[in-house]
Structure formats: C-alpha cells, structure tokens
Design a protein around this motif. Structure first.
Motif, short mmCIF file in Angstrom:
data_model
loop_
_atom_site.label_atom_id
_atom_site.label_comp_id
_atom_site.label_asym_id
_atom_site.label_seq_id
_atom_site.Cartn_x
_atom_site.Cartn_y
_atom_site.Cartn_z
N HIS A 66 0.85 -1.18 0.00
CA HIS A 66 0.00 0.00 0.00
C HIS A 66 0.89 1.23 0.00
N PRO A 67 0.57 2.25 -0.80
CA PRO A 67 1.37 3.48 -0.77
C PRO A 67 1.32 4.11 0.61
N PRO A 68 2.32 4.92 0.95
CA PRO A 68 2.28 5.62 2.24
C PRO A 68 0.97 6.39 2.41
N LYS A 69 0.46 6.33 3.62
CA LYS A 69 -0.86 6.92 3.87
C LYS A 69 -0.96 7.35 5.32
N LEU A 70 -1.72 8.42 5.55
CA LEU A 70 -1.99 8.90 6.89
C LEU A 70 -3.46 9.29 6.95
N GLU A 71 -4.22 8.63 7.82
CA GLU A 71 -5.65 8.86 7.89
C GLU A 71 -6.13 8.59 9.31
N ALA A 72 -7.10 9.36 9.76
CA ALA A 72 -7.62 9.21 11.12
C ALA A 72 -9.14 9.09 11.07
N TYR A 73 -9.64 8.24 11.99
CA TYR A 73 -11.09 8.08 12.10
C TYR A 73 -11.42 7.47 13.45
N ASP A 74 -12.36 8.09 14.16
CA ASP A 74 -12.93 7.54 15.39
C ASP A 74 -11.85 7.19 16.42
N GLY A 75 -10.91 8.11 16.61
CA GLY A 75 -9.90 7.92 17.65
C GLY A 75 -8.68 7.14 17.23
N PHE A 76 -8.71 6.50 16.08
CA PHE A 76 -7.55 5.72 15.60
C PHE A 76 -6.94 6.42 14.39
N THR A 77 -5.64 6.33 14.29
CA THR A 77 -4.89 6.91 13.17
C THR A 77 -4.14 5.80 12.45
N LEU A 78 -4.28 5.76 11.14
CA LEU A 78 -3.55 4.81 10.32
C LEU A 78 -2.36 5.52 9.68
N LEU A 79 -1.19 4.98 9.90
CA LEU A 79 0.03 5.53 9.31
C LEU A 79 0.79 4.40 8.62
N ILE A 80 0.95 4.52 7.29
CA ILE A 80 1.70 3.53 6.51
C ILE A 80 2.94 4.22 5.94
N LEU A 81 4.10 3.66 6.24
CA LEU A 81 5.38 4.23 5.81
C LEU A 81 6.16 3.19 5.01
N ARG A 82 7.11 3.69 4.21
CA ARG A 82 7.99 2.82 3.44
C ARG A 82 9.43 3.15 3.75
N GLY A 83 10.15 2.17 4.29
CA GLY A 83 11.57 2.33 4.54
C GLY A 83 12.38 1.63 3.46
N PHE A 84 13.64 2.04 3.32
CA PHE A 84 14.52 1.39 2.34
C PHE A 84 15.09 0.12 2.96
N ALA A 85 14.92 -1.01 2.28
CA ALA A 85 15.27 -2.30 2.86
C ALA A 85 16.62 -2.83 2.40
N GLY A 86 17.30 -2.15 1.50
CA GLY A 86 18.55 -2.67 0.96
C GLY A 86 19.76 -2.24 1.78
N GLU A 87 20.90 -2.90 1.53
CA GLU A 87 22.14 -2.55 2.21
C GLU A 87 22.73 -1.29 1.61
N ASN A 88 22.58 -1.10 0.30
CA ASN A 88 23.03 0.11 -0.37
C ASN A 88 22.15 0.32 -1.60
N PHE A 89 22.51 1.32 -2.40
CA PHE A 89 21.66 1.70 -3.52
C PHE A 89 22.00 0.99 -4.82
N HIS A 90 22.92 0.03 -4.79
CA HIS A 90 23.29 -0.66 -6.02
C HIS A 90 22.21 -1.63 -6.48
N GLU A 91 21.37 -2.06 -5.56
CA GLU A 91 20.24 -2.91 -5.90
C GLU A 91 19.02 -2.41 -5.13
N TYR A 92 17.85 -2.72 -5.67
CA TYR A 92 16.63 -2.34 -4.97
C TYR A 92 15.84 -3.61 -4.66
N PRO A 93 16.01 -4.16 -3.46
CA PRO A 93 15.32 -5.41 -3.13
C PRO A 93 13.84 -5.23 -2.85
N GLY A 94 13.43 -3.98 -2.74
CA GLY A 94 12.05 -3.68 -2.37
C GLY A 94 12.05 -2.78 -1.16
#
Length: 322
Positions: A66-94
């Motif tokens: 799911h793309p990064p998202k920030l949304e709140a409803y009825d006392g709860f907040t949904l926060l979706i973030l994407r971190g970089f999972a690779g050791e360096n930038f030579h490959e993109y493992p996801g």
C-alpha cells in the motif's frame, strides 16, 4: 502468530501474551502494543474487529502493498510508511512497509519486509524501557524509517564523487550500466519519499480529515516529520540529477570522440577521391593516350597526385579542420 504487550499501571509492569489476555475497553493508563508482523490474515482481522476499526481503514491496514498513507477516524490513526530495505543503492530489493494503527492507548504494529532481505532492522518493543505515550513510539518509528534512507544517502555522496572522477578519466560502458542501475533505484526512492513528504505536508495545512492526526502530535512535531522527508526527497532528486548529468557527459564525450574520428576518416576519404580519379583515368586501356608515351609521364603523374593531396591537406589546415 501475534504478540501482545499489555501495560498494567497498578503493577507498573508489562504483561506479554496473546490476544486472549486483552480485555476491552482499556481503562485508565493501560496501554497495549500488538505486533502483527507474523500474524495470519485471519488473526489480523480478529484484532481489528475487536477494536471496531472502520472497514475502509482495516482494508488499507491489511493490504501487503500500500502506498504511504496517513488517515484518522474515530480515535484511531492509520500511518503507513515505506523504509529502504537494501544494504546500499546498487540494488533495490524492495521496500519495508511499516503499518501503524494507533490511538492514545493502543498501537497495532506491522512490519513487512521483502522476501530476500537481511539488512533492514527496526527496533522491536522493549518492555524494560520506561512507559511513554503511544505517540512517542510512533515518532520513533517515523525516525527509524527516515534513518533507513538518510545514512545511505550520506554515504552515497562520497561514492558519487568517485563515480564522477572515474567517468571523467576512464569512462566505459560498464560504469555506464552501473549508473543506469543507480538511476533506476533512485527513481523508486524518489517516488516513495515523494509520497511520504506530501503526506506530512498535507498536515501543515490541515483539512477536516486531518483533525484526528493533529490531536496526536504538536505542530512542531508535524513540521519536523515533513522537513525530514523533504530533505531526503531533495537529496534523492539531487543525486538522481547528478547521475543523469554523468550519463549526459559520457554520451557527449563519446559523441565528440566519434565525430572526431569521423572527421579524420572524411578528410582521408576526401584526399583520396581525386587521387582515385587520376588513377582510374590512366588505368583505362585506350591506344590513343599520348601521356602513356611520355618518358617522364609516370613521375609527372605521381608529382601531380602528391601536389593535389598536399594542397587539400593544407586547405584543411587553414580551415582548422585538423
């Protein structure tokens, strides 16, 4: 399998167990931290159902991608973030997707990593640490996501400088292919960081839907989140553009070298065209060719050909073509 950490203010201690130990609603200063990273889909649905999460928010939280998202409803907040999972930038493992669903007393935590990844680490819950507000946990995860980019971007600056020197002195197709792979990775990073930057930027000019989120954080904290991802996004764009400049420089240099070689070949061909014509004329087998009977004809012809060649080379030199 899910992991539940439940804080009991009466004993000032954390209790670890499964979802059966959770009694709703939580009272007083009770807090719950639930790790759903290894939970099955049905277990996640069960937890969301117990907290009566809105179906739309629950659907977004349950999605594996799911793309990064920030949304709140009825006392709860949904926060979706994407971190970089690779050791360096030579490959993109996801990317590492971090899904947080939180209120003043509850944090539902889920971290999804690429299948082939052993480099991305995020701090898990530590019951030995002092009890802090839920928003402090959320802040620590936001900082952890930004840090997954920042350290590697800083380290890449020196690597990019070495690339520039190498391309200027010994540029070749192998280095070119490495640069193109890096540009592909930075294009993906740019997309992820742009999502997250805009997500926090919207909170700086809040609309009605952002009221719930604004109640969780102070304005200075929201601006700090935005500035972190804005700087990361700017650095990513800068490096992407610099890699593009290296590609353009290499292509321009290669094109210039090819043009120089073609100019040399063209001049050589131009010099030999009249010489070939002269040789062709005197190579014809006609009886009535008076020059064939001149005692010095051969030498005069060679001298004429040499004069034509030297004259053309001199003309090229005057025009500064070589």
């Amino acid at each position: 399998m899910l992991i539940l950490h439940l804080y009991n203010p009466e004993t000032n201690s954390w209790q670890t167990g499964d979802i059966a130990a959770l009694q709703l609603p939580l009272h007083g200063d009770q807090k719950a931290w639930i790790d759903l990273s290894a939970a099955s889909f049905s277990e996640q649905q069960q937890v969301l159902s117990r907290f009566q999460i809105h179906p739309v928010i629950a659907e977004d939280y349950l999605r594996e991608r799911h793309p990064p998202k920030l949304e709140a409803y009825d006392g709860f907040t949904l926060l979706i973030l994407r971190g970089f999972a690779g050791e360096n930038f030579h490959e993109y493992p996801g990317h590492a997707q971090l899904s947080l669903l939180f209120s003043n007393q509850v944090l539902l935590f889920k971290c999804q990593l690429p299948e082939q990844n052993g480099h991305y680490k995020i701090n898990t819950f530590d019951v030995s640490k002092p009890v802090t507000p839920i928003k402090e946990w959320v802040k620590s995860y936001i900082h952890a996501v930004s840090a997954s980019y920042l350290e590697k971007l800083i380290n890449f600056e020196d690597e990019l400088g070495e690339f520039e020197d190498a391309m200027l002195t010994h540029g070749d197709d192998h280095k070119m292919s490495r640069i193109m792979r890096l540009r592909s990775v930075f294009r993906k990073l740019d997309r992820n960081l742009a999502y997250q930057k805009e997500m926090f930027a919207d909170l700086l000019t809040p609309e009605e839907g952002a009221v719930g989120v604004m109640s969780q954080f102070e304005a200075v904290e929201l601006r700090d989140f935005y500035e972190k991802f804005e700087r990361l996004h700017s650095m990513t764009q800068m490096y992407y553009d610099q890699l593009g400049d290296l590609v353009s420089s290499y292509m321009s240099t290669s094109s210039h070298q090819i043009n120089e070689r073609m100019k040399l070949l063209t001049m050589v061909s131009t010099v030999f065209i009249p010489l070939t014509f002269i040789v062709g004329v005197y190579g014809m087998n006609f009886d009535n060719m008076p020059e064939l009977h001149m005692p010095m004809g051969y030498f005069w012809t060679l001298a004429g050909m040499a004069s034509v060649a030297l004259g053309m080379l001199l003309a090229f030199k005057i025009k500064r073509w070589w």
